[in-house]
Design a protein around this motif. Structure first.
Motif, mmCIF file in Angstrom:
data_model
loop_
_atom_site.group_PDB
_atom_site.id
_atom_site.type_symbol
_atom_site.label_atom_id
_atom_site.label_comp_id
_atom_site.label_asym_id
_atom_site.label_seq_id
_atom_site.Cartn_x
_atom_site.Cartn_y
_atom_site.Cartn_z
ATOM 1 N N UNK A 57 -3.294 9.415 -11.865
ATOM 2 C CA UNK A 57 -2.719 10.577 -11.192
ATOM 3 C C UNK A 57 -1.433 10.243 -10.434
ATOM 4 N N UNK A 58 -0.932 9.018 -10.642
ATOM 5 C CA UNK A 58 0.352 8.590 -10.073
ATOM 6 C C UNK A 58 0.396 8.721 -8.558
ATOM 7 N N UNK A 59 -0.674 8.311 -7.910
ATOM 8 C CA UNK A 59 -0.723 8.297 -6.453
ATOM 9 C C UNK A 59 -0.374 6.875 -5.994
ATOM 10 N N UNK A 60 0.920 6.650 -5.821
ATOM 11 C CA UNK A 60 1.464 5.307 -5.639
ATOM 12 C C UNK A 60 0.928 4.624 -4.390
ATOM 13 N N UNK A 61 0.880 5.339 -3.274
ATOM 14 C CA UNK A 61 0.428 4.712 -2.026
ATOM 15 C C UNK A 61 -1.029 4.275 -2.130
ATOM 16 N N UNK A 62 -1.865 5.123 -2.723
ATOM 17 C CA UNK A 62 -3.263 4.759 -2.907
ATOM 18 C C UNK A 62 -3.382 3.568 -3.844
ATOM 19 N N UNK A 63 -2.570 3.553 -4.889
ATOM 20 C CA UNK A 63 -2.586 2.428 -5.825
ATOM 21 C C UNK A 63 -2.240 1.131 -5.122
ATOM 22 N N UNK A 64 -1.263 1.156 -4.245
ATOM 23 C CA UNK A 64 -0.864 -0.044 -3.516
ATOM 24 C C UNK A 64 -1.993 -0.534 -2.606
ATOM 25 N N UNK A 65 -2.691 0.390 -1.966
ATOM 26 C CA UNK A 65 -3.809 0.018 -1.090
ATOM 27 C C UNK A 65 -4.931 -0.622 -1.907
ATOM 28 N N UNK A 66 -5.236 -0.050 -3.062
ATOM 29 C CA UNK A 66 -6.309 -0.580 -3.907
ATOM 30 C C UNK A 66 -5.956 -1.948 -4.474
ATOM 31 N N UNK A 67 -4.710 -2.119 -4.890
ATOM 32 C CA UNK A 67 -4.267 -3.425 -5.402
ATOM 33 C C UNK A 67 -4.387 -4.479 -4.316
ATOM 34 N N UNK A 68 -3.969 -4.145 -3.110
ATOM 35 C CA UNK A 68 -4.066 -5.112 -2.007
ATOM 36 C C UNK A 68 -5.519 -5.473 -1.722
ATOM 37 N N UNK A 69 -6.407 -4.479 -1.693
ATOM 38 C CA UNK A 69 -7.818 -4.751 -1.430
ATOM 39 C C UNK A 69 -8.409 -5.644 -2.511
ATOM 40 N N UNK A 70 -8.116 -5.346 -3.762
ATOM 41 C CA UNK A 70 -8.641 -6.168 -4.867
ATOM 42 C C UNK A 70 -8.072 -7.580 -4.814
ATOM 43 N N UNK A 71 -6.804 -7.709 -4.444
ATOM 44 C CA UNK A 71 -6.177 -9.028 -4.377
ATOM 45 C C UNK A 71 -6.773 -9.860 -3.244
ATOM 46 N N UNK A 72 -6.983 -9.230 -2.102
ATOM 47 C CA UNK A 72 -7.538 -9.957 -0.950
ATOM 48 C C UNK A 72 -9.009 -10.315 -1.146
#
Length: 334
Positions: A182-197
């Motif tokens: 759904x191209x929700x960029x801010x949410x995508x960035x938060x999820x990527x950070x959580x998965x990375x950490x």
């Protein structure tokens, strides 16, 4: 006046949809098609009759709604309020007392957003104005999308509150997939950070849900952390096994690059070599592209005796790579 949503999956295009497909009491009304990305029709029809319309087709879903709920009040949708105003203005300019039957309107919605529509309607129809939307991990992001499309800020805020409370390592992957869809960029960035950490705690069966480009975003995130290089290698190998032909040579070399996979688990060295060969990656010393050769040499360095033994056995025709089944990786978290 009332409004009902007719979601039919029995037809492949709007052109194939006609009045004969509707219940008799629903004919001769203003049909407006809402088509999903698959081209299947979703009809919004205006009707003066207050009787609930019953579908005669087993796959059709109908929601009989009211204009006042959709367009008026703190939980109303600006989209419908604007639509109804325009229709009334057009009717008035044409000399009609009501919306003319030929007045049609259409909008396209992703098919994956349709399961969230009942929760959206329950939220709009809530009388106390305090009840939160009944969201789930699978519908929270689609609800935010529908709220944006239909201009319902309170729905967006309610779905966001649920999402913030529900977001954790176990749910980050489905949220990331939906945020990307759904191209929700801010949410995508938060999820990527959580998965990375929290990469240590992300199980392979969750990672397998991700397309390669999202897996790469996690591995290359500046927040990426993992307590064991061997574990990173094992998870990447398992991910490649799960996706198989969906991974091309570019994605494979990116996933196995030394920057994200500094060490190669000896147990996975042969698998990586076989995967490179299946993708047709150049393993020679090519001055224009050394990425394949570099990975090949890293695999040999990780398990020199094993690789040499395989080569010797191949020369004698005694080795079969497919003879050893690998159901788990070295972490045992398949």
């Amino acid at each position: 006046d009332g409004l009902y949503l007719d979601a039919s999956q029995s037809k492949e295009s709007v052109d194939e949809y006609c009045d004969d497909d509707l219940p008799e009491e629903a004919r001769d009304v203003d049909h407006t098609f809402i088509s999903s990305v698959t081209g299947r029709p979703y009809s919004l029809s205006l009707n003066k009759n207050q009787t609930k319309l019953a579908s005669d087709h087993p796959t059709r879903k109908e929601y009989y709604l009211h204009k006042v709920n959709l367009a008026v009040g703190p939980r109303s949708c600006e989209y419908f309020a604007r639509l109804f105003r325009q229709q009334q203005q057009q009717a008035a300019s044409n000399g009609y007392n009501t919306v003319h039957p030929s007045n049609c309107h259409s909008i396209e919605l992703p098919l994956s957003s349709l399961p969230a529509i009942p929760s959206m309607l329950d939220f709009i129809y809530s009388t106390d104005g305090l009840t939160p939307v009944q969201a789930t991990t699978e519908t929270a992001v689609p609800l935010r999308y529908l709220a944006t499309i239909f201009g319902n800020r309170s729905l967006f805020d309610s779905a966001t509150e649920y999402l913030q409370a529900d977001l954790r390592p176990e749910t980050a992957i489905p949220y990331l997939n939906h945020a990307d869809l759904y191209r929700q960029k801010k949410l995508s960035e938060v999820c990527v950070r959580l998965c990375a950490e929290q990469f240590d705690h992300i199980k392979i069966r969750w990672l397998a849900m991700l397309p390669p480009h999202l897996m790469e975003e996690i591995l290359y995130s500046k927040y990426f952390q993992c307590s064991s290089c061997n574990q990173v290698c094992s998870k990447i190998a398992a991910y490649c096994r799960c996706h198989g032909n969906a991974i091309d040579s570019s994605s494979f070399l990116s996933l196995t690059d030394a920057r994200v996979m500094p060490l190669i688990n000896p147990e996975e060295a042969l698998f990586f070599i076989k995967f490179m060969i299946s993708l047709g990656i150049n393993l020679d010393d090519d001055e224009h592209d050394l990425s394949g050769r570099n990975l090949y040499e890293r695999c040999i360095d990780a398990a020199p005796s094993v690789v040499r033994g395989v080569i010797d056995s191949l020369c004698h025709g005694t080795y079969s790579y497919g003879s050893r089944r690998q159901d788990k990786n070295s972490c045992g978290d398949y």
